[in-house]
Design a protein around this motif. Sequence first.
Motif, PDB file in Angstrom:
ATOM      1  N   ALA A   1       0.828  -1.102  -0.116  1.00  0.00           N
ATOM      2  CA  ALA A   1      -0.039   0.003  -0.090  1.00  0.00           C
ATOM      3  C   ALA A   1       0.687   1.395   0.205  1.00  0.00           C
ATOM      4  O   ALA A   1       0.522   2.304  -0.664  1.00  0.00           O
ATOM      5  N   THR A   2       2.028   1.376   0.879  1.00  0.00           N
ATOM      6  CA  THR A   2       3.043   2.330   0.642  1.00  0.00           C
ATOM      7  C   THR A   2       3.564   2.616  -0.632  1.00  0.00           C
ATOM      8  O   THR A   2       3.909   3.788  -1.048  1.00  0.00           O
ATOM      9  N   TRP A   3       3.789   1.421  -1.322  1.00  0.00           N
ATOM     10  CA  TRP A   3       4.446   1.584  -2.502  1.00  0.00           C
ATOM     11  C   TRP A   3       3.422   2.152  -3.698  1.00  0.00           C
ATOM     12  O   TRP A   3       3.784   2.865  -4.428  1.00  0.00           O
ATOM     13  N   PHE A   4       2.104   1.906  -3.596  1.00  0.00           N
ATOM     14  CA  PHE A   4       1.220   2.596  -4.396  1.00  0.00           C
ATOM     15  C   PHE A   4       0.788   3.964  -4.059  1.00  0.00           C
ATOM     16  O   PHE A   4       0.281   4.727  -4.786  1.00  0.00           O
ATOM     17  N   ALA A   5       1.089   4.381  -2.899  1.00  0.00           N
ATOM     18  CA  ALA A   5       0.932   5.896  -2.353  1.00  0.00           C
ATOM     19  C   ALA A   5       1.292   6.951  -3.078  1.00  0.00           C
ATOM     20  O   ALA A   5       0.409   7.992  -3.427  1.00  0.00           O
ATOM     21  N   PRO A   6       2.409   7.035  -3.769  1.00  0.00           N
ATOM     22  CA  PRO A   6       2.729   7.868  -4.702  1.00  0.00           C
ATOM     23  C   PRO A   6       1.914   8.180  -5.830  1.00  0.00           C
ATOM     24  O   PRO A   6       2.081   9.216  -6.836  1.00  0.00           O
ATOM     25  N   LEU A   7       0.971   7.332  -6.040  1.00  0.00           N
ATOM     26  CA  LEU A   7       0.159   7.355  -7.374  1.00  0.00           C
ATOM     27  C   LEU A   7      -0.837   8.234  -7.001  1.00  0.00           C
ATOM     28  O   LEU A   7      -1.899   8.762  -8.141  1.00  0.00           O
ATOM     29  N   GLY A   8      -0.972   8.897  -5.804  1.00  0.00           N
ATOM     30  CA  GLY A   8      -1.989   9.991  -5.486  1.00  0.00           C
ATOM     31  C   GLY A   8      -3.600   9.275  -5.254  1.00  0.00           C
ATOM     32  O   GLY A   8      -4.433   9.864  -5.275  1.00  0.00           O
TER      33      GLY A   8
END
Length: 192
Positions: free
Chosen positions: A134-141
Amino acid sequence: MPEPSTRDRILDATAELYRRQGMPATGLKQISQAAQAPFGSIYHHFPGGKEAITVEVIRREGIRYGEFVGAQLADIHPLTGIPHLFENAGRNLQAQDYSEACSIETIALEVASTNEKLRVEAAEVFDSWLSGLATWFAPLGLTDAECRRLATITLTALEGAFVLCRTLRSVEPMVCAGHGVQAAVQAAVGAV
């Protein structure tokens, strides 16, 4: 580099045996032989026997796999690189003749309905992996809930693909799963 301790050899041997043949098929004598450790050392280091060893294996393998996948994620962008991640997992599985996959998955499948302590240990590992994804996906906004949803899709697809690849002796399920996850990520980003 110093020789691994007897305790570490027992844990390493157990993890490898679990990856290859599962927990129920692995006996303490087999662990002792594979670890090149006296049988009595198992109960010396793990007074709770096989369950105590298994708890430690789940914790160690959870950290090991988490670090392994985390290192791969560092070089992959979640919007475009997921198929590559899954293809690598398929190649690794194929290189091991489909004999070794995720020991946490193997243990979880075997104990989820029969051993609450081990189920909880496996659940904690899976939850830590979901948090990392989930943290890895976070930069996708995306929202936290959407990142968690994508993490769940990713982990579910990966673990399910391991089962199918091992059973079919083919990397096709892993390749298909990677493309499916990538499509879900792109759809989520497109909906923002």
